[in-house]
Motif scaffolding. Structure first.
Motif, PDB file in Angstrom:
ATOM      1  N   ASN A   1       0.845  -1.186   0.000  1.00 23.05           N
ATOM      2  CA  ASN A   1       0.000   0.000   0.000  1.00 23.05           C
ATOM      3  C   ASN A   1       0.889   1.248   0.000  1.00 23.05           C
TER       4      ASN A   1
ATOM      5  N   LEU B   1      -5.459  -0.863   1.994  1.00 22.96           N
ATOM      6  CA  LEU B   1      -5.863   0.252   2.849  1.00 22.96           C
ATOM      7  C   LEU B   1      -5.157   0.195   4.208  1.00 22.96           C
TER       8      LEU B   1
ATOM      9  N   THR C   1      -7.955   4.754   5.394  1.00 22.63           N
ATOM     10  CA  THR C   1      -9.305   5.312   5.289  1.00 22.63           C
ATOM     11  C   THR C   1      -9.415   6.607   6.086  1.00 22.63           C
TER      12      THR C   1
ATOM     13  N   ALA D   1      -9.725   6.703   1.238  1.00 24.49           N
ATOM     14  CA  ALA D   1      -9.714   5.304   0.813  1.00 24.49           C
ATOM     15  C   ALA D   1      -9.705   5.187  -0.699  1.00 24.49           C
TER      16      ALA D   1
ATOM     17  N   SER E   1      -6.321   6.066  -2.147  1.00 27.32           N
ATOM     18  CA  SER E   1      -5.321   5.015  -1.864  1.00 27.32           C
ATOM     19  C   SER E   1      -5.521   3.811  -2.769  1.00 27.32           C
TER      20      SER E   1
ATOM     21  N   ASN F   1     -15.252   1.033  -2.380  1.00 26.89           N
ATOM     22  CA  ASN F   1     -13.937   0.462  -2.680  1.00 26.89           C
ATOM     23  C   ASN F   1     -13.781   0.058  -4.139  1.00 26.89           C
TER      24      ASN F   1
END
Length: 315
Positions: free
Chosen positions: A167, A194, A200, A248, A251, A277
């Protein structure tokens, strides 16, 4: 949604993979059955064809749920399952139990979930190749393996896909594992994109000991580094808002557009999370946003402790 090939197996997967760890309950707290169903079907409506599960996700509850919901159109979906390394006889028993829970005659991708340092894992790889020949699996995967461990089992078979944590805050596998995968036509699948919820923006303090004790073990929650991560998460939220995104979504979009990552595994506990998502998979990453996110990642990267994996799990 874009599609990618899984190694040399012939399987064609969506870039987004629906991860079912949270659906098992336990580690992530109680899970409502109705929410699980809505999340799965939201993913299907979005075009996701790849679902990732494991017997340890709620002692088989996640497996049974996926088996029930994908049974009607089984051939349209890729089901990935896994088993911790153990001796071949025990590994085979776990495989048979997973088949029953999934209510299927075959599993598309089967992973060795965690390796064991110093063990000869080639007999398990030989077993998986036997299953491949019998068409009981279609592809072989490894999860959380190092490059030497991958080389070791490749003496006995072919790895099609490798799964690892990756990530904005954790990019260790760029050093050795991802280049090795590229050299050997092994598909890359990122989990924890995440950062177990940190990206988030919901975790702005280290979890209390009584709340998700396992989560406190994450490298990213180290007391020496988390204050710096918290600063960057505030910045991430500000960046994302400029582009009409949540932290979120920004990302996920960064990982989805990263040429080093083929598949992104997303955990979704309900329809709302699934919709949010999966939304980035219909967008492209603005170059200015990409630059800001890369700068954020580069600032934090030198501060992250050196560990074998994001969980500090010892193999």
């Amino acid at each position: 949604m874009n599609k990618i090939s899984i190694g040399r197996s012939g399987l064609i997967s969506t870039e987004a993979v629906f991860g079912t760890w949270a659906l098992g309950g336990e580690y992530w707290g109680p899970q409502d059955h109705s929410d699980s169903l809505k999340a799965i079907h939201a993913a299907i409506r979005s075009g996701v064809n790849h679902f990732d599960t494991a017997p340890v996700y709620g002692k088989g509850r996640a497996e049974m749920l996926i088996g029930q919901q994908l049974r009607k159109n089984r051939a349209d979906f890729i089901i990935a399952d896994k088993c911790f390394y153990r001796e071949p006889e025990a590994f085979a028993r776990s495989f048979e139990t997973s088949l029953k829970r999934l209510n299927t005659g075959y599993i598309d991708i089967f992973y060795i979930h965690w390796p064991v340092s110093g063990a000869d894992m080639r007999p398990v790889m030989e077993l998986l190749e036997k299953y491949r020949k019998e068409e009981r699996i279609r592809a072989v995967g490894v999860s959380n393996f190092s490059v030497p461990q991958m080389r070791h089992i490749m003496e006995a078979g072919t790895i099609d896909i490798a799964q690892f944590g990756y990530n904005l805050l954790w990019r260790k596998e760029e050093e050795e594992l991802i280049p090795f995968c590229r050299e050997n036509e092994i598909t890359t699948a990122a989990y924890s994109i995440l950062a177990q919820g940190i990206l988030t923006g919901k975790f702005l303090q280290i979890p209390k000991r009584e709340d998700f004790e396992w989560r406190r073990k994450l490298v990213l929650f180290d007391e020496d580094v988390f204050p710096e991560i918290r600063k960057e998460i505030h910045y991430l939220t500000e960046i994302a808002e400029k582009y009409d995104l949540s932290a979120a979504e920004a990302s996920i979009l960064w990982t989805k557009e990263n040429e080093l990552i083929d598949c992104s595994i997303l955990g979704c506990r309900n329809r709302s999370q699934a919709d949010e998502n999966l939304k980035p998979f219909s967008r492209t990453l603005n170059s200015s946003l990409a630059d800001e996110l890369n700068n954020l990642s580069d600032r934090i990267r030198p501060l992250i402790p050196r560990e074998d994996n994001i969980f500090r799990h010892k193999t």
